[in-house]
Motif scaffolding. Structure first.
Motif, mmCIF file in Angstrom:
data_model
loop_
_atom_site.group_PDB
_atom_site.id
_atom_site.type_symbol
_atom_site.label_atom_id
_atom_site.label_comp_id
_atom_site.label_asym_id
_atom_site.label_seq_id
_atom_site.Cartn_x
_atom_site.Cartn_y
_atom_site.Cartn_z
ATOM 1 N N PRO A 153 -55.962 91.188 51.347
ATOM 2 C CA PRO A 153 -55.806 91.305 49.900
ATOM 3 C C PRO A 153 -54.422 91.826 49.498
ATOM 4 O O PRO A 153 -53.868 91.393 48.475
ATOM 5 N N ASP A 154 -53.841 92.737 50.292
ATOM 6 C CA ASP A 154 -52.499 93.241 49.978
ATOM 7 C C ASP A 154 -51.465 92.125 50.031
ATOM 8 O O ASP A 154 -50.577 92.037 49.167
ATOM 9 N N VAL B 131 -51.927 89.831 46.941
ATOM 10 C CA VAL B 131 -51.371 90.398 45.704
ATOM 11 C C VAL B 131 -49.849 90.342 45.720
ATOM 12 O O VAL B 131 -49.213 90.044 44.705
ATOM 13 N N ASP C 207 -60.662 90.253 47.405
ATOM 14 C CA ASP C 207 -59.496 89.561 46.861
ATOM 15 C C ASP C 207 -59.442 89.679 45.336
ATOM 16 O O ASP C 207 -58.389 89.937 44.755
ATOM 17 N N GLU D 232 -60.816 91.982 43.396
ATOM 18 C CA GLU D 232 -60.517 93.356 42.986
ATOM 19 C C GLU D 232 -59.026 93.644 43.122
ATOM 20 O O GLU D 232 -58.431 94.314 42.264
ATOM 21 N N ALA D 233 -58.401 93.131 44.172
ATOM 22 C CA ALA D 233 -56.964 93.337 44.358
ATOM 23 C C ALA D 233 -56.162 92.596 43.298
ATOM 24 O O ALA D 233 -55.163 93.115 42.772
#
Length: 401
Positions: free
Chosen positions: A324-325, A328, A365, A367-368
């Protein structure tokens, strides 16, 4: 803003039950009200009209999802129109499929044929806009030399006007990539590295060529966007994930001058063209088979070139995709590059071999992405294969976009 793609072309479309197909639009809307239905190409006329009527009833924008520089069932990519790679061979389409066989945007016959194609579609009066896909050069990740294009006579002529000798670039690619450092460098350049090139001579030679490719795609889009805007059509673009745009000739900044919004194909778990794992794995395998780099060393080199966190092993990239990082980070790059609304593409399909979407991963994913600064989401890539419960999950996590 929330877009939903539906009915990508396949031979099976003609066998679908029209009532079930149309009812799925309603069922999806009940779970997650969307703003745009991006309807596929080459649909049976009766089915297309029924989908349009349902979209109108729901108050949803009805845009044609149109593959621009590839085959679309009516426009066919002739052999002499196709992109020519650095070795002089035409670049074959993924799996030989016409909808992934690219033509050159600088070819005058291509420009005329596609302009006439869009004019004919506009006259039908079925759509409120166009979502243009395949607006790029083919991805060269399978063969970064043979599939890197285009070097056709029309590109050579246009490039010469900018002081670029494509014949010299071809020769230099051939000579420098005989050595390991040249093969490593071509991957570094395609991934947008800023320094640390194994072969600085090749890097310097490639930069004007890559900029020429970006200009070629942007010029082509600009020429068609004027016609679409005159017809008061909304225009959206399907673009590669920001870190991969260089290798397919897309400039998000330049393209955003000509359209209304851009969707980023930030597919972090997809093993099909444009998916980040798919494209990166092909480059990884190229490095491992053509250099003395180990898989771990090649992944580290690619991560540094991208300035993006990648898994440390090939197995992890295959199993988990990107974090996810990383997702983003990619989306924020796109938001910063564009001058218009940007949508984050989120793969929700569950197709064996192509996408490994799962509910916990989708939730993480989404939420990120809430903090990525986008104007909304593009749920991808075909409602026909999206479990409807997953639309409810989007609403639960992200709210009504």
């Amino acid at each position: 803003m929330l877009t939903l793609q539906y009915l990508e072309y396949s031979p099976q479309l003609a066998q679908l039950d029209e009532n079930i197909v149309v009812d799925r639009i309603r069922l999806a809307y009940e779970r997650l009200p969307f703003s745009h239905l991006l309807i596929g190409w080459c649909l049976p006329p009766g089915l297309l009209e029924r989908c349009r009527v349902e979209a109108d009833r729901l108050g949803v924008r009805f845009l044609r999802w149109h593959p621009l520089l590839t085959g679309d069932g009516v426009f066919q990519p002739r052999l002499d129109w196709q992109v020519s790679g650095a070795t002089g061979q035409v670049v074959n389409g993924f799996e030989g499929r016409p909808e992934f066989t690219f033509v050159c945007p600088n070819h005058p016959a291509v420009q005329q044929a596609l302009s006439l194609r869009l004019e004919g579609l506009i006259r039908q009066g079925l759509y409120s806009g166009y979502f243009l896909d395949r607006v790029r050069f083919p991805s060269p990740t399978d063969d970064p030399i043979g599939d890197l294009g285009c070097f056709c006579e029309h590109c050579q002529r246009k490039a010469a006007g900018f002081g670029i000798d494509l014949g010299h670039v071809q020769t230099l690619i051939s000579e420098r990539t005989r050595q390991e450092n040249g093969r490593i460098t071509i991957v570094q350049v395609l991934l947008g590295a800023n320094d640390g090139f194994a072969d600085e001579v090749l890097n310097i030679a490639l930069q004007p060529f890559l900029e020429f490719r970006r200009r070629s795609v942007s010029d082509f889009v600009a020429s068609l966007a004027g016609m679409l805007k005159t017809a008061q059509m909304e225009i959206g673009l399907d673009c590669f994930s920001p870190s991969l745009t260089i290798m397919v000739g897309q400039s998000l900044e330049s393209l955003s001058e000509h359209v209304d919004w851009i969707k980023l194909m930030t597919y972090a778990h997809t093993f099909a063209p444009a998916g980040l794992p798919f494209e990166l794995l092909r480059l990884l395998d190229y490095l491992v088979t053509t250099s003395r780099l180990t898989s771990a060393e090649a992944l580290k080199l690619m991560s540094t070139s991208l300035d993006l966190p990648l898994p440390s092993t090939r197995e992890s990239l295959v199993k988990d995709g990107l974090s996810p990082d990383a997702l983003v980070s990619e989306v924020r790059r796109g938001v910063e590059a564009c001058k218009l609304p940007v949508l984050a593409g989120v793969e929700l399909v569950d197709l064996d071999g192509d996408s490994q979407s799962r509910q916990p991963q989708i939730k993480a994913d989404l939420e990120a992405l809430r903090g990525a600064g986008t104007a909304g989401l593009a749920l991808s890539w075909d409602l026909l294969h999206i479990p409807l419960d997953w639309l409810s999950l989007v609403k639960l996590v992200y709210g009504e976009v």
